[in-house]
Design a protein around this motif. Sequence first.
Motif, short mmCIF file in Angstrom:
data_model
loop_
_atom_site.label_atom_id
_atom_site.label_comp_id
_atom_site.label_asym_id
_atom_site.label_seq_id
_atom_site.Cartn_x
_atom_site.Cartn_y
_atom_site.Cartn_z
N GLU A 186 1.03 23.82 8.95
CA GLU A 186 2.04 23.31 8.02
C GLU A 186 2.17 24.21 6.81
OE1 GLU A 186 3.64 19.11 7.28
OE2 GLU A 186 1.77 19.20 6.15
N ARG A 187 1.07 24.77 6.34
CA ARG A 187 1.16 25.72 5.23
C ARG A 187 2.03 26.91 5.63
NH1 ARG A 187 -4.42 27.96 3.37
NH2 ARG A 187 -4.40 28.74 5.51
N PRO A 239 0.80 -1.23 0.00
CA PRO A 239 0.00 0.00 0.00
C PRO A 239 0.83 1.28 0.00
CG PRO A 239 0.12 -0.87 2.22
CD PRO A 239 0.87 -1.86 1.34
N ASN A 240 2.12 1.18 -0.29
CA ASN A 240 3.01 2.34 -0.25
C ASN A 240 3.58 2.60 -1.65
OD1 ASN A 240 2.86 2.57 2.69
ND2 ASN A 240 4.03 0.66 2.67
N MET A 241 3.66 3.88 -2.02
CA MET A 241 4.15 4.25 -3.33
C MET A 241 4.78 5.64 -3.22
SD MET A 241 1.94 4.40 -6.86
CE MET A 241 2.72 4.51 -8.48
N ARG A 242 6.03 5.77 -3.59
CA ARG A 242 6.69 7.08 -3.49
C ARG A 242 6.37 7.90 -4.73
NH1 ARG A 242 11.98 9.40 -0.90
NH2 ARG A 242 12.11 11.36 -2.05
N LEU A 243 5.57 8.92 -4.57
CA LEU A 243 5.19 9.78 -5.68
C LEU A 243 5.76 11.19 -5.55
CD1 LEU A 243 1.53 8.58 -6.19
CD2 LEU A 243 3.40 8.42 -7.85
N HIS A 244 6.36 11.53 -4.41
CA HIS A 244 7.01 12.84 -4.32
C HIS A 244 8.43 12.70 -4.88
CE1 HIS A 244 7.88 10.88 -0.43
NE2 HIS A 244 8.98 11.62 -0.37
N GLU A 304 10.30 17.61 5.25
CA GLU A 304 11.73 17.93 5.36
C GLU A 304 12.43 17.80 4.02
OE1 GLU A 304 13.10 19.35 8.01
OE2 GLU A 304 11.01 19.34 8.68
N TRP A 305 12.02 16.82 3.23
CA TRP A 305 12.56 16.66 1.87
C TRP A 305 12.25 17.89 1.02
CZ3 TRP A 305 9.37 16.32 -2.50
CH2 TRP A 305 9.98 15.93 -3.69
N LEU A 306 11.03 18.41 1.14
CA LEU A 306 10.65 19.61 0.39
C LEU A 306 11.48 20.81 0.83
CD1 LEU A 306 8.82 21.27 -1.50
CD2 LEU A 306 7.17 21.40 0.39
N LEU A 307 11.61 21.02 2.12
CA LEU A 307 12.34 22.17 2.63
C LEU A 307 13.82 22.06 2.29
CD1 LEU A 307 10.64 22.68 6.11
CD2 LEU A 307 10.13 23.79 3.94
N ASP A 308 14.35 20.86 2.32
CA ASP A 308 15.75 20.66 1.93
C ASP A 308 15.96 21.04 0.47
OD1 ASP A 308 18.47 19.57 2.54
OD2 ASP A 308 17.92 18.16 0.97
N GLY A 309 14.97 20.73 -0.37
CA GLY A 309 15.05 21.10 -1.78
C GLY A 309 15.05 22.61 -1.97
N PHE A 310 14.27 23.32 -1.15
CA PHE A 310 14.30 24.78 -1.21
C PHE A 310 15.72 25.31 -0.98
CE2 PHE A 310 9.62 25.50 0.30
CZ PHE A 310 9.18 25.20 -0.97
N ALA A 311 16.42 24.69 -0.04
CA ALA A 311 17.75 25.19 0.34
C ALA A 311 18.81 24.83 -0.70
CB ALA A 311 18.13 24.61 1.70
#
Length: 553
Positions: free
Chosen positions: A395-396, A294-299, A349-356
């Motif tokens: 979170e937003r 039931p798990n799928m990495r889509l980000h 955290e993955w998203l915020l790391d990408g910003f940096a």
Amino acid sequence: MGLSRRQLLRFGGVASAAALAGSCAVSGARFRAPRWTGDPFTLGVASGEPTPDGVVLWTRLAPDPFAPDGLGGMPRHPVTVDYEVAHDEQFRHVVRRGAVVADRALGHSVHPEIGGLDPQRWYFYRFRAGAAVSPVGRTRTAPAPGTSARLRFAYASCQAWNDGHYTAYRHMAAEDLDLVVHLGDYIYEYPLTGRRRDMQVPSPLRHESRDLAGYRLHYAWFKSEELLRRAHAAFPWLVTMDDHEIDDDWAGDAAATTVDIDVLRAVFLRRRAAAFQAMYEHQPLRLAQLPSGPNMRLHRRYRFGELAEITMLDTRQYRTRQACGGEIVTGCADVRGLDRTILGGTQREWLLDGFARSPARWQILGNQVVMGRTDHDPGPGVAVSTDAWDGYASERAAILGAAAEREVRNLVVLTGDRHENYAADLRRDAADPESAVVAAEFTGTSITSGGNGVDLPARGHELLAANPDLKFYNGQRGYVRVEVDEQLWRTDFRVVPFVERPGAPIHTRASFVVQDGVPGVVEAWSATDPLTRDEKSTTVTEHASGPALDGIR
């Protein structure tokens, strides 16, 4: 590409190893194709996930795509599928040849990952299974690192088959694009009622999708639309999901409903696993997106030179259950809870790391549900949808605050879900009208969902009046076209006047721009176009045909 022991064990043996090879080139033994009694390429071809040196290709063998068991009329044994990639549509200059294995374990779908291609170049591709040859597809690689070429793409979402014809895809396929982004609701799990009179719906599709066979049949039925297949064959796609790929308004490991068997977590997770597998089987996704139960990495992220980075988000799989029933509500204190998440901690955290880390000039988020604050109460009160980012306000604020603090140069959010077109500013503090604007959000309407739609209904007037940061509203159907270079982002809202019958023309209803280094949206006529508003509102309809690709059905 090698297969790990874990992958082999997960799929249970030699035949399933062959299925995994559907993402990899194979050599040695070949699996003979049957004598086809029909076309095995009824679902078309597709490509996606472009990088500077490659793409993933896709097809699924299904000579009888609506067979009740969901297996597409295929035999039990594997079939070797050959592919070719060429510089030209006639395949006189072939640059890559290979073979992959289509196996029952993944619905006889294949996902060969092609490397060694030149950056920022168009290619043509096709498949062969025995004596059968697929339609020809066209794809394009991403620009090389360090370059800053113009990017043109379209994005779409929400294509309920019951609600209308896919005419918008005919026009999209005729556009000059590098890429298509799909933001979810590619299928709807609902029973297909046959309200469209042009096709008779087989009885298995008159039931809601709940198992692998049901989801496979729904994907096959949606892909039976020739215009959707044409758009897939014309450009590489980036895809994600929203709720209807599984169940309306699902969240994390829970269905939205509390009145049927899906309320049991184990039952819902089995349903989610079936839906994820069917999605993988029918989309141009890489092996990295292969579901594990039931798990799928889509980000994931895709870079287009130094110009842009597209970050595809997943706002369903890791979210906290919606507050206050997931409805549009007033006075729901829970939406401000600090522990509420729509992304989950790891993805956040993955998203915020990408910003940096990203050097890209334009940061683009492929997002499912509206991020900006939307007050649905035309009066003095505030009513928000707790299924959207309004239900996850803390979170937003953390995401937009981090974008400001890390000096993200140009943040643009692309959104679907609403079946409406919006152009809006995003403020660091959505509830404070004096807070700084830090990003732009463009919400695209549906391909068909909701029927014909209306340009500016009473709801549109109310939303514009209640939301000062909402600069544009339209309730028709269509898609969004984007052109971006180093200095300017331009969004064109492309709409059709009707979907409940075929043959609609298309026009650009409105255009907005974002200027490099200046967050927020500006109507294009006032920023870059010398025409007056009255002249700008006079549009010319366009009757477009698909690209000249031989054999696309």
